[in-house]
Design an enzyme around this catalytic site. Structure first.
Site, PDB file in Angstrom:
ATOM      1  N   CYS A   1     -54.238 -66.043 -90.673  1.00 32.27           N
ATOM      2  CA  CYS A   1     -55.608 -66.560 -90.782  1.00 32.27           C
ATOM      3  C   CYS A   1     -55.904 -66.729 -92.263  1.00 32.27           C
ATOM      4  CB  CYS A   1     -56.604 -65.610 -90.134  1.00 32.27           C
ATOM      5  SG  CYS A   1     -58.326 -66.173 -90.284  1.00 32.27           S
TER       6      CYS A   1
ATOM      7  N   CYS B   1     -61.413 -73.128 -90.241  1.00 31.92           N
ATOM      8  CA  CYS B   1     -60.109 -72.551 -89.916  1.00 31.92           C
ATOM      9  C   CYS B   1     -59.182 -72.838 -91.086  1.00 31.92           C
ATOM     10  CB  CYS B   1     -59.560 -73.147 -88.618  1.00 31.92           C
ATOM     11  SG  CYS B   1     -57.904 -72.534 -88.180  1.00 31.92           S
TER      12      CYS B   1
ATOM     13  N   GLU C   1     -59.922 -73.017 -82.074  1.00 33.68           N
ATOM     14  CA  GLU C   1     -58.949 -71.967 -82.343  1.00 33.68           C
ATOM     15  C   GLU C   1     -58.555 -71.248 -81.049  1.00 33.68           C
ATOM     16  OE1 GLU C   1     -58.953 -69.346 -85.708  1.00 33.68           O
ATOM     17  OE2 GLU C   1     -60.759 -70.308 -86.488  1.00 33.68           O
TER      18      GLU C   1
ATOM     19  N   HIS D   1     -50.143 -75.187 -84.582  1.00 31.79           N
ATOM     20  CA  HIS D   1     -51.253 -76.125 -84.752  1.00 31.79           C
ATOM     21  C   HIS D   1     -50.847 -77.510 -84.273  1.00 31.79           C
ATOM     22  CE1 HIS D   1     -54.108 -73.748 -87.207  1.00 31.79           C
ATOM     23  NE2 HIS D   1     -53.021 -73.146 -87.631  1.00 31.79           N
TER      24      HIS D   1
ATOM     25  N   GLY E   1     -55.743 -74.004 -90.046  1.00 34.25           N
ATOM     26  CA  GLY E   1     -55.951 -75.327 -89.466  1.00 34.25           C
ATOM     27  C   GLY E   1     -56.158 -76.398 -90.525  1.00 34.25           C
TER      28      GLY E   1
END
Length: 273
Positions: A74, A214, A205, A157, A217
Site C-alpha cells: 500500500c 490508491c 480496491e 492491478h 494503483g
C-alpha cells in the site's frame, strides 16, 4: 487492555496504525472489520500494524484491508509509516518491509514523502493471472469498460483507460475485482489520461472498495499508460483525495511515488473493541 492508535491518511486513503513492535497484536478478523467500520469503529480503508523485522528493515508493515484480508503493498500507507518512523528516529531515510518485499522511503519535506515502490511485475504469472495472457491488452470487459492493461505493484492491478467517469464503478468494480482471471482478486483502476503528464484516476480496491486514493494503483496506472505510449516522464495522478507524482523509467526500472502523509488524530481502542 486498551491499545493506542494513530489515524493517518495519504491523499485521503486512510489508515488506523497500531504499534505491535513491543508485543504482538493478534487481532481476530472480526475485530479488524469492526475497527475499520466507519459507523461502529474508528473507520479506515486499511488497518496497519507495525511489527519488528527479522531481516533488518526499520519495521515490518502488515496491511489488513477493511474486510480483514491481507494486502501485499500500500503506497499511501508506506508514506504514512515512513513519516512516523522518521519522526521517531530523526532520519530522513527509512526502510519498510511488507509481505511483497522491501520498500525504501525518504522524507522530502514537511508531510511529503517519496517511496521507491520497486519495479513493476509485468508477466502474467507474476501479477498473477489465472492463465497466460497479454498483460498489455487483457481480453476482459464489463459494461462500458474493456481492454485493460495489468501489472503488479505488490498487489495485482488492472487499469481500464476511459474517456470519462460516468461509469457504474460501484457496480462493475466488485465484479471485476473477483473475475476468474484474477485468482488473488485485483485492484481495478479507471484512468483518464488528460495529457502525457497528467492522469485522473479512480480505483476500486480489493477488500476496501472505492477509495479516495490508491498509491499502488496510481503507480500501476502510470506504468500501464506508459507501456501503451500514453504518458512519459513524471506523471501527476489526480484522485478524489489528492495528487501523487509518479516516475518510472520503463523496463525493470523502479517506480517512484511522491505524495503527502498526514496525521488526522490519535486515540485508544477500548479493550480491543
Amino acid at each position: 487492555m486498551s491499545i493506542p492508535f494513530i489515524k493517518m491518511h495519504g491523499a485521503g486513503n486512510d489508515f488506523v496504525v497500531l504499534d505491535g513492535r513491543a508485543a504482538p497484536l493478534n487481532l481476530p478478523a472480526a475485530v479488524v472489520r469492526q475497527i475499520a467500520d466507519r459507523r461502529l469503529g474508528v473507520g479506515c480503508d486499511q488497518l496497519v500494524i507495525l511489527e519488528p523485522d527479522a531481516e533488518g528493515a526499520d519495521v515490518f508493515m502488515r496491511i489488513l484491508n477493511a474486510d480483514a484480508t491481507e494486502a501485499g503493498a500500500c503506497g499511501n500507507a508506506t508514506r504514512c509509516v515512513a513519516a512516523l518512523l522518521a519522526e521517531e528516529s530523526g532520519e530522513r531515510q527509512v526502510s519498510i518491509r511488507t509481505i511483497s518485499g522491501l520498500l525504501k522511503a525518504e522524507i522530502m519535506g514537511p508531510g511529503l514523502v517519496e517511496v521507491d515502490m520497486g519495479p513493476p511485475r509485468l508477466e502474467w504469472g507474476e501479477i498473477p493471472l489465472s492463465s497466460p495472457a497479454d498483460t498489455l491488452h487483457l481480453n476482459l470487459g464489463l459494461g462500458p469498460v474493456f481492454d485493460p492493461a495489468a501489472c503488479s505493484m505488490g498487489n495485482p492491478h488492472a487499469t481500464f483507460f476511459v474517456d470519462d467517469f460516468l461509469l457504474p464503478i460501484e457496480n462493475i468494480g466488485p465484479q471485476l475485482e473477483r473475475h476468474k482471471m484474477f485468482p488473488e482478486r485485483a485492484n481495478i483502476g479507471f484512468a483518464k489520461v488528460e495529457n502525457p503528464q497528467r492522469i485522473r484516476l479512480k480505483v476500486w480496491e480489493r477488500g476496501a472498495g472505492l477509495t479516495l486514493a490508491c498509491g499502488s494503483g496510481a503507480c500501476a496506472a502510470v506504468v500501464n499508460a506508459q507501456r501503451r505510449g500514453l504518458t512519459h516522464g513524471p506523471v501527476s495522478v489526480v484522485m478524489d483525495g489528492g495528487e501523487l507524482l509518479i516516475s518510472w523509467a520503463g523496463g525493470d526500472g523502479h517506480v517512484l511515488m511522491r505524495g503527502p502523509a498526514e496525521t488526522a488524530f490519535t486515540g485508544m481502542l477500548p479493550e480491543i473493541m
